[in-house]
Motif scaffolding. Structure first.
Motif: not given
Length: 369
Positions: A207-208, A233-238, A273-283
């Motif tokens: 992914r990187w 690197i989409g959401p289908e790649l767990k 919208e897909r970015l929001k969970p990452y933002l939550a983890q990054a506070q």
């Protein structure tokens, strides 16, 4: 081709003689394949150890770290510390600890997992980094390259990543480190060449690696190609590891800007919208252009502006919500020009504690009121 064995051999020995056994095995393989090896002094791994107990602890720590589950990192740290206790000159172990504590200090949850505060995690990362510098390994030079990149010193980062390759040309991470430094430096084609070099060592694209390819394409206005790479690197790649977070987080930032540049408004909205969970983890409460300016330390402003333009088109705010400085405290265009351009700016990232330095060149456009 057939499925038959060309050569096989059995090697027996005790763990305390692991290094002698390793040399014997390499010699036998080389003889069988008719390879000519350089001397042992030339092939000695920088930052390594000749202490079997230290080496065993390091390998156990490495195994746990690569599982990349949060709970495994706790045990990995303990093994790396054991490795250093057996051999305080073991540069690889010090670099591993510097890396883990560096990543731990990004969020409160991550640092708490290791039983420390964010400030303490940062302090330990710096201490282990200094220890690793005394016996530099390829991992140390990758860490150094990363630090230099964030300080907008991509010229020096290129030198550091090149040193990592010189010490270990068999690790794809070293080529990826050099690729990132090249891209931030504006040498995008060289960055892509190093991704090809990484693929020759390890053909499986991570992914990187897709993120780096997408960033490179984006930096040369090849937005369609950037989207193709970044969508891989989409959401289908767990996500299976902590490092997957960074490729997804940073990759979505560039993907949003790519969609903006292509006027694909619906796709840009979906990516936000897909970015929001990452933002939550990054506070982080939201994604802004100001964040992008910190996350992507391009040497030349024109490359950063390309990213910011795409974000504006994707309706990403430039400043955090509620940040509305009063008119009376704003500088006029002439004051900004006098204060900034032609001067060197130094500061410190208040979130990471890392310092930066940049000389601001004369703009090619006119500031207006």
């Amino acid at each position: 081709m057939t499925n038959g064995n060309i050569w096989a051999e059995r090697f027996d020995g005790e763990w305390k003689a692991v290094f002698e056994l390793q040399d014997r095995m390499v010699g036998e393989v080389a003889t069988a394949l008719k390879l000519r090896l350089v001397t042992s002094e030339q092939t000695a791994v920088a930052g390594g150890t000749t202490n079997p107990a230290a080496y065993e602890a390091y390998l156990l720590g490495r195994e746990l770290e690569l599982r990349e589950k949060p709970e495994d990192w706790i045990e990995a740290v303990k093994y790396y510390e054991q490795a250093l206790a057996h051999d305080d000159a073991f540069g690889n172990a010090a670099a591993a600890l510097a890396w883990m504590y560096r990543e731990a200090h990004w969020t409160e949850a991550r640092s708490k997992l290791l039983g420390v505060s964010q400030d303490e995690a940062r302090s330990r990362a710096n201490a282990y980094f200094a220890q690793a510098a005394k016996n530099p390994s390829p991992a140390y030079y990758r860490l150094l390259a990363g630090r230099l990149n964030m300080m907008q010193k991509s010229d020096e980062a290129i030198a550091a990543a090149s040193r990592a390759i010189a010490l270990d040309a068999s690790d794809p991470s070293n080529y990826e480190s050099l690729s990132m430094a090249m891209i931030f430096n504006g040498r995008v084609e060289d960055g892509l060449d190093n991704l090809d070099a990484a693929a020759r060592v390890d053909p499986a694209w991570s992914r990187w690696r897709y993120f780096l390819a997408g960033l490179a394409y984006f930096s040369t206005d090849r937005y369609e190609e950037a989207v193709v790479a970044l969508e891989k690197i989409g959401p289908e790649l767990k996500e299976t590891s902590y490092w997957d977070f960074w490729s997804g987080y940073s990759g979505l930032m560039v993907l949003i800007s790519s969609y903006g540049q292509l006027d694909r408004d619906a796709d840009a909205t979906a990516a936000r919208e897909r970015l929001k969970p990452y933002l939550a983890q990054a506070q982080e409460p939201e994604y802004t252009g100001l964040m992008a300016a910190v996350e992507f330390p391009f040497k030349d402003y024109v490359n950063l502006e390309r990213l910011l333009v795409g974000l504006r088109k994707a309706v990403v705010p430039e400043l955090p919500d509620g940040f509305t400085p009063k008119r009376r405290v704003r500088l006029d265009a002439g004051s900004v020009r006098t204060l900034l351009f032609g001067h060197e700016i130094q500061g410190r990232n208040v979130r990471t504690g890392e310092s930066y330095r940049k000389r601001v060149g004369t703009p090619t456009y006119q500031l207006t009121r």
